[in-house]
Design a protein around this motif. Structure first.
Motif, PDB file in Angstrom:
ATOM      1  N   ALA A   7     -64.383 -19.667   4.074  1.00 47.81           N
ATOM      2  CA  ALA A   7     -63.654 -20.726   5.167  1.00 47.81           C
ATOM      3  C   ALA A   7     -62.327 -20.130   5.312  1.00 47.81           C
ATOM      4  O   ALA A   7     -61.152 -20.514   5.055  1.00 47.81           O
ATOM      5  CB  ALA A   7     -63.521 -21.869   4.195  1.00 47.81           C
ATOM      6  N   SER A   9     -58.636 -19.150   7.375  1.00 44.91           N
ATOM      7  CA  SER A   9     -57.868 -19.853   8.181  1.00 44.91           C
ATOM      8  C   SER A   9     -57.582 -18.781   9.286  1.00 44.91           C
ATOM      9  O   SER A   9     -57.232 -17.719   9.075  1.00 44.91           O
ATOM     10  CB  SER A   9     -56.502 -20.056   7.536  1.00 44.91           C
ATOM     11  OG  SER A   9     -56.775 -21.151   6.457  1.00 44.91           O
ATOM     12  N   VAL A 180     -60.400 -29.436   2.541  1.00 45.24           N
ATOM     13  CA  VAL A 180     -61.331 -28.762   1.914  1.00 45.24           C
ATOM     14  C   VAL A 180     -62.472 -29.390   1.071  1.00 45.24           C
ATOM     15  O   VAL A 180     -63.565 -28.850   1.084  1.00 45.24           O
ATOM     16  CB  VAL A 180     -60.523 -27.598   0.876  1.00 45.24           C
ATOM     17  CG1 VAL A 180     -60.097 -28.395  -0.359  1.00 45.24           C
ATOM     18  CG2 VAL A 180     -61.255 -26.427   0.421  1.00 45.24           C
TER      19      VAL A 180
HETATM   20  N1  GLU Z   1     -58.768 -21.726   4.771  1.00 42.32           N
HETATM   21  C1  GLU Z   1     -58.286 -21.742   3.439  1.00 42.32           C
HETATM   22  C2  GLU Z   1     -57.648 -20.321   3.271  1.00 42.32           C
HETATM   23  O1  GLU Z   1     -58.202 -19.504   3.854  1.00 42.32           O
HETATM   24  C3  GLU Z   1     -59.375 -22.160   2.573  1.00 42.32           C
HETATM   25  C4  GLU Z   1     -59.133 -21.983   1.262  1.00 42.32           C
HETATM   26  C5  GLU Z   1     -60.461 -22.178   0.472  1.00 42.32           C
HETATM   27  O2  GLU Z   1     -61.374 -21.177   0.460  1.00 42.32           O
HETATM   28  O3  GLU Z   1     -60.548 -22.978  -0.243  1.00 42.32           O
HETATM   29  O4  GLU Z   1     -56.779 -20.227   2.367  1.00 42.32           O
END
Ligand code: GLU
Length: 296
Positions: A7, A9, A180
């Motif tokens: 996930a 960013s 999340v």
């Molecule tokens: N988008 C968040 C990051 O890159 C996700 C973090 C996660 O994996 O929970 O920090």
């Protein structure tokens, strides 16, 4: 089908450390018969074109994923509903503190510096009315616990503080610790593999999942990539993205494979060799080809 996930960013290009974490998330998911899903956490810090390049890099490395990519910005209604349910259940309060006020206030007992000192927890309706005129409120969890224990495949039981964390920021955007949890559950994610910088947030997230009656996923926090100074690897360290490394004739995939002790050439081949028990537990020190200390 239960799933693992990555996930990112979309705040910029992924560096080799991020890519290695994505590879590990994929290996953990695929080696346990799980789906692997992607989510673009684009509520915050999104830079145009970055998400597309990130997804392109993952595909170039040979990672595949199931179903469409979830864009977090499409989930704002669900985020709002969840916040509403916690508000209606009396589990929240409005907070008007600035970051500075929080830092300057004495910390609440048993909580580390910087955690919420409780300033707005018990405002009277009149005080609240007055503060609402000053600035829009953030919504915080009225936490009923001081700590929570999460379970991590590599770190074991991990207990950390759960303070009155922010659920919705003053600008109305749902906060990461909540989104999340909601979005992982929505995507059927029951295995969260990510960098170990997020281990300290995990008790908060596991606690929120429990409060929201959502299943708590299996957590696997993997070592980060660091630069030669021992700081978190970053773009300013030199050639660290897939494109930058490729442009210098460096095979980023081979670099990642070596760092994990694999002999095969592709993630698909690494699946046969993958053994979580043999995963390096130390941070990966990355020496970029044009890092200042190696130049010349
Ligand atoms: N988008 C968040 C990051 O890159 C996700 C973090 C996660 O994996 O929970 O920090």
């Amino acid at each position: 089908m239960p799933a693992g996930r990555y996930a990112p960013s979309p705040s910029g290009d992924l560096h080799v450390g991020n890519l290695r974490t994505a590879v590990l998330a994929w290996l953990f998911a695929r080696s346990t018969g799980r789906d692997f899903v992607l989510r673009v956490d684009d509520l915050d810090r999104a830079r145009p074109g970055a998400a597309e390049r990130q997804l392109g890099d993952l595909a170039t490395l040979g990672l595949d994923w199931d179903g469409p990519v979830l864009w977090q910005s499409t989930r704002t209604d669900a985020h709002r509903d969840a916040i509403r349910s916690l508000v209606d259940a009396g589990r929240t309060f409005e907070c008007f503190c600035t970051r500075r006020e929080i830092l300057e206030a004495p910390a609440a007992p048993h909580h580390p510096p910087g955690s919420y000192p409780g300033t707005c927890r018990d405002l009277t309706p009149a005080e609240r009315e007055e503060r609402r005129r000053e600035r829009p409120a953030a919504i915080r969890l009225r936490s009923a616990v001081d700590t929570w224990t999460a379970h991590d495949l590599l770190h074991g039981a991990f207990t950390g503080p759960v303070d009155d964390l922010v659920l919705q920021r003053g600008d109305g955007v749902a906060a990461y610790n909540l989104t999340v949890v909601l979005d992982d559950a929505h995507q059927g994610v029951d295995q969260v593999v990510r960098g170990d910088d997020l281990l300290p947030s995990t008790p908060r997230q596991a606690h929120l999942a429990t409060l929201l009656d959502l299943p708590v996923p299996q957590y696997v926090h993997v070592p980060l990539a660091l630069n030669v100074e021992g700081a978190r690897l970053a773009k300013r360290d030199g050639a660290v993205t897939l494109a930058e490394l490729t442009a210098r004739g460096i095979d980023a995939l081979a670099l990642i494979g070596r760092s994990l002790g694999f002999t095969g050439a592709t993630p698909q081949e690494w699946l046969d060799e993958f053994d979580p028990a043999r995963l390096p537990r130390e941070p990966w020190i990355v020496v970029p080809p044009d890092a200042p200390n190696t130049a010349g």
